[in-house]
Enzyme design. Structure first.
Site, PDB file in Angstrom:
ATOM      1  N   ASP A 105     -36.944 -48.253  -4.546  1.00 14.28           N
ATOM      2  CA  ASP A 105     -37.385 -49.773  -4.542  1.00 14.28           C
ATOM      3  C   ASP A 105     -36.129 -50.436  -4.304  1.00 14.28           C
ATOM      4  O   ASP A 105     -34.869 -50.144  -4.196  1.00 14.28           O
ATOM      5  CB  ASP A 105     -37.704 -49.805  -6.023  1.00 14.28           C
ATOM      6  CG  ASP A 105     -36.828 -49.550  -6.961  1.00 14.28           C
ATOM      7  OD1 ASP A 105     -35.656 -49.990  -7.050  1.00 14.28           O
ATOM      8  OD2 ASP A 105     -37.175 -48.613  -8.056  1.00 14.28           O
ATOM      9  N   GLU A 163     -29.249 -20.828  17.070  1.00 14.14           N
ATOM     10  CA  GLU A 163     -29.866 -22.080  16.329  1.00 14.14           C
ATOM     11  C   GLU A 163     -28.673 -22.603  15.923  1.00 14.14           C
ATOM     12  O   GLU A 163     -28.730 -24.153  15.781  1.00 14.14           O
ATOM     13  CB  GLU A 163     -30.596 -21.392  15.122  1.00 14.14           C
ATOM     14  CG  GLU A 163     -32.076 -21.169  15.389  1.00 14.14           C
ATOM     15  CD  GLU A 163     -32.400 -20.491  14.260  1.00 14.14           C
ATOM     16  OE1 GLU A 163     -33.672 -20.597  13.913  1.00 14.14           O
ATOM     17  OE2 GLU A 163     -32.144 -19.433  13.550  1.00 14.14           O
TER      18      GLU A 163
END
Ligand code: DGJ
Length: 738
Positions: A534, A614
């Site tokens: 929020d 990777e």
């Protein structure tokens, strides 16, 4: 001037670049709402605000038939005097009476918006912000409400809060004190959009047509919560991304809240937002003032895209503070999904080594570094490093990480206490608990009573001691359970109703101290993922962990929905393991990376277990991110394809000058024998020419912005699980370009 008072008509006009908000001191000195919409020249007529209606009470100081409060469009409706819709304020006076009749008494207009003491609020920044204060007074009691409006011209938004002052000799009790009300004519033509959901699937967008009665988004959990968000949007039936009108209301608050739209029987709608009245009461002695949290309201007649852009800018530029609000955040690796509680010095150093090879810039040590915590059943509150587990002091650990070229960050969950902790043994009364009742545990923990100054002082001292003891450059502030047993040993019985709000005020006070004392530390909010996402939290933390669900496909939805109200600079997103911990779905590294690139980007997997290829790939990813980080942090964000309706979800970041854009696209569903997905871009300069590359390969040159926006680019279907791609769109540097 962004605020004008038209004396002849007694109308206040609040003007932003594209909108106008008007209200009037109407008959009987009621403060009535007139208009909120596209910028208006002149004053709106109050044609529909003065009906008296059959069986509706009328005030006795006006000639019969003048008006019924129940029919008025009111700026701050009170209860008990004939308006039966949701009130903004409900008061019990010392004599037990519960009626309030607020009428205009004074106003002033000035420059220079002030912060709300003890609470987050939008700040002016460099800009000069105009403020309007309108004071309403009860017709009988010495009781006042001052409504404060400020205008943010460039973000097309206004802020609102209310200061409630009791001048009666005896105390009064507030039973409800909301932040704002916007009454809307013709409510049947509207839908309400709410962001509901649940833990691991926060902020699902729910759009519901208004029918008689009330729809709300609300929390009574003590925090804004996973299942609702203090942000709602009222919109026309046909409003979509680019067309139609909509109004958003967002609370800058992190506790219990309500944000609702009520369609009343005569067809008008009342939108209100503020602290939830459940469990709330607040005693105001003579001369005392209560201030509500601030609400931000914004309007767009160009659909949701513009509305989101308004909220993104006001949050990024006028709510998020601190040195990191507009600064590139380090690419981090969080230890949680990598190691959970299973780490020691060597494991952390191996992780740091591998992270450094991958171009990662910070290692964050999540839960498990303090007390004797090796599971979630102990030690919360004992913010003392477990030196045995860490192989030495925290300073030593941080130095080890720094030596490997990485910054070091740390996790805390300050508002909690484990029953099995030294803190609990020393202060069993510091948690929320009702007399004679065993408080409910959740994730094996209890909640500290943040309304008590000594609790906040303890937390301030213990957290600042840790932060000062080592080179800690980031803090993840977690909060992993809702409140229960909301009772404080320190408050008298008649003030227990203040506890929910006092908890939030205590938390804000603590955050204020810590974030100003450690102003160069990057703070990230978290509440079991996005359980407290929020604008209140964003005042202290520029970013929040968006969800504990880091599955890239689910994140497409979560981030898409979150973006309606919140900027991507605030959305923390990580590349997590190939097989998601939350869903067990496997996804390519490329897809996880493209989805996680927001303004707060990182990794959350054990990079030591990855193959050399990777790791090389991650190095390429982090380099790429660094190159475009400004775009992800400060660029405008457009939702191109709704993942709920399209096989290919897609979004765009574009620089403010419209010269560079990034488009991410994930095929979340394979649909055989289908045409490619078309993505019509946004925000480009129509007449300028652009080059377009896909995944590093040039695919178009010299295409006008107009063509890219009107005809779009295509994404081919791939017969694979969740493939993703990305495009970079750059304006050509020719002299003839705009
Ligand atoms: C909940 C958070 O959302 C996770 O990211 C992690 O920090 C755990 N808590 C640690 O307990």
């Amino acid at each position: 001037m962004s605020i004008t008072y038209f004396e002849d008509k007694r109308v206040f006009s609040l003007d932003t670049a594209g909108t106008t908000y008007q209200m009037q001191i109407g008959k009987g000195d009621y403060l009535v709402h007139l208009y909120y919409g596209e910028r208006l020249e002149g004053t709106a007529e109050s044609v529909y605000t003065y009906n008296a209606n059959i069986y509706c009470p009328e005030p006795m100081d006006l000639p019969p038939g003048t008006l019924s409060p129940n029919m008025l469009m009111l700026e701050y409706p009170a209860s008990g005097t004939g308006d039966y819709r949701t009130p903004c304020i409900d008061v019990i006076f010392a004599d037990g009476s519960r009626a309030l009749d607020l009428r205009y008494s004074a106003h002033r207009i000035y420059s220079g918006k002030q912060p709300i003491e003890g609470m987050p609020s939008a700040f002016a920044g460099e800009k000069d912000i105009q403020v309007l204060e309108i004071t309403l007074k009860d017709t009988v009691k010495d009781f006042y409400v001052t409504l404060v409006y400020s205008v943010s011209e460039d973000t097309d938004s206004i802020t609102r809060s209310a200061y409630i002052l009791n001048k009666e000799p005896e105390p009064v009790v507030l039973k409800s004190a909301l932040s704002c009300c916007v009454d809307i004519y013709g409510g049947r033509e509207y839908d309400l959009v709410r962001f509901m959901g649940r833990a691991l699937m926060e902020r699902e967008l729910i759009r519901t047509p208004l029918t008689q009665g009330k729809l709300s988004s609300e929390s009574v959990q003590g925090l804004s919560g996973h299942s609702s968000n203090p942000f709602i949007v009222m919109c026309g039936k046909n409003t979509d991304e680019k067309n139609g009108d909509c109004m958003g209301v967002m609370l800058i608050y992190s506790g219990n809240f309500t944000a609702s739209a009520e369609l009343e029987p005569h067809g008008n709608a009342r939108v209100t937002a503020g602290i939830h009245p459940y469990g709330f009461s607040w005693r105001l002695d003579n001369g005392e003032t209560f201030c509500t949290p601030e609400a931000v309201i914004s309007y767009s007649s160009y659909g949701f895209t513009r509305l989101s852009d308004n909220f993104h800018r006001i949050i990024r530029e006028h709510i998020c503070r601190g040195s990191y609000s507009l600064k590139r955040r380090p690419v981090l690796l969080n230890s949680w999904e990598a190691l959970i509680y299973d780490f020691d010095y060597d494991k952390l150093m191996s992780l740091a080594d591998a992270a450094s090879d991958c171009g990662i810039e910070m290692l964050v040590l999540d839960d498990g570094w303090f007390g004797k915590r090796n599971a979630d059943d102990c030690s919360l509150g004992d913010w003392i490093p477990n030196e045995k587990k860490l192989g030495g002091t925290l300073a030593n650990l941080a130095a080890g990480v720094n030596e490997r070229g990485l910054k070091f960050g740390l996790w805390f969950e300050p508002e909690m206490i484990s029953r099995d902790s030294d803190l609990y043994r020393a202060h069993p009364d510091w948690c929320l608990q009702c007399p004679g009742r065993t408080p409910a545990e959740c994730r094996n923990q209890l909640v500290l009573d943040m309304s008590r100054p000594e609790v906040c002082e303890y937390l301030y001292n213990s957290i600042s001691a840790v932060l000062s003891s080592a080179n800690i450059e980031y803090v993840k502030w977690d909060m992993n359970r809702p409140l229960t047993d909301v009772y404080s040993a320190k408050l008298p019985p008649d003030r227990q109703g203040e506890l929910y709000h006092r908890y939030v005020l205590g938390l804000y006070g603590l955050l204020d101290r810590l974030t100003s004392d450690f102003e160069n530390v990057l703070f990230e909010g978290c509440a079991s993922g996005g359980g407290r996402f929020d604008a209140g939290m964003l005042y202290y933390f520029p970013q929040i962990w968006c969800s504990d669900n880091s599955d890239a496909v689910d994140r497409l939805f979560i981030q898409y929905n979150t973006s309606f109200g919140y900027p991507m600079s605030a959305v923390s997103a990580h590349v997590s393991p190939a097989k998601s911990h939350q869903t067990e779905r496997s996804m390519p590294l490329e897809t996880r990376w493209i989805t996680a690139m927001t303004g707060a980007f990182g990794y959350e997997l054990n990079v030591t277990l990855l193959s050399p290829e990777e790791r090389k790939e991650i190095l390429r990813q982090t380099d790429f991110y660094r190159e475009y980080a400004d775009l992800f942090l400060k660029g405008r964000y457009f939702r191109l394809n709704d993942p709920n309706k399209n096989d290919v979800a897609a979004w765009e970041f574009i620089s403010d000058n419209g010269e560079t854009a990034f488009v991410g696209a994930v095929q979340r569903h394979f649909s055989p024998n289908n045409c490619p997905a078309v993505l019509r871009l946004s925000g480009l300069l129509s007449g300028a020419c652009y080059d377009v590359s896909e995944a590093g390969r040039q695919i178009l040159t010299g295409v006008t912005g107009d063509v890219l926006m009107k005809t779009g680019i295509t994404v081919k279907y791939r017969r694979e699980e969740y493939p993703a791609t990305y495009f970079i769109i750059t304006k050509e540097k020719s002299v003839n370009n705009e």
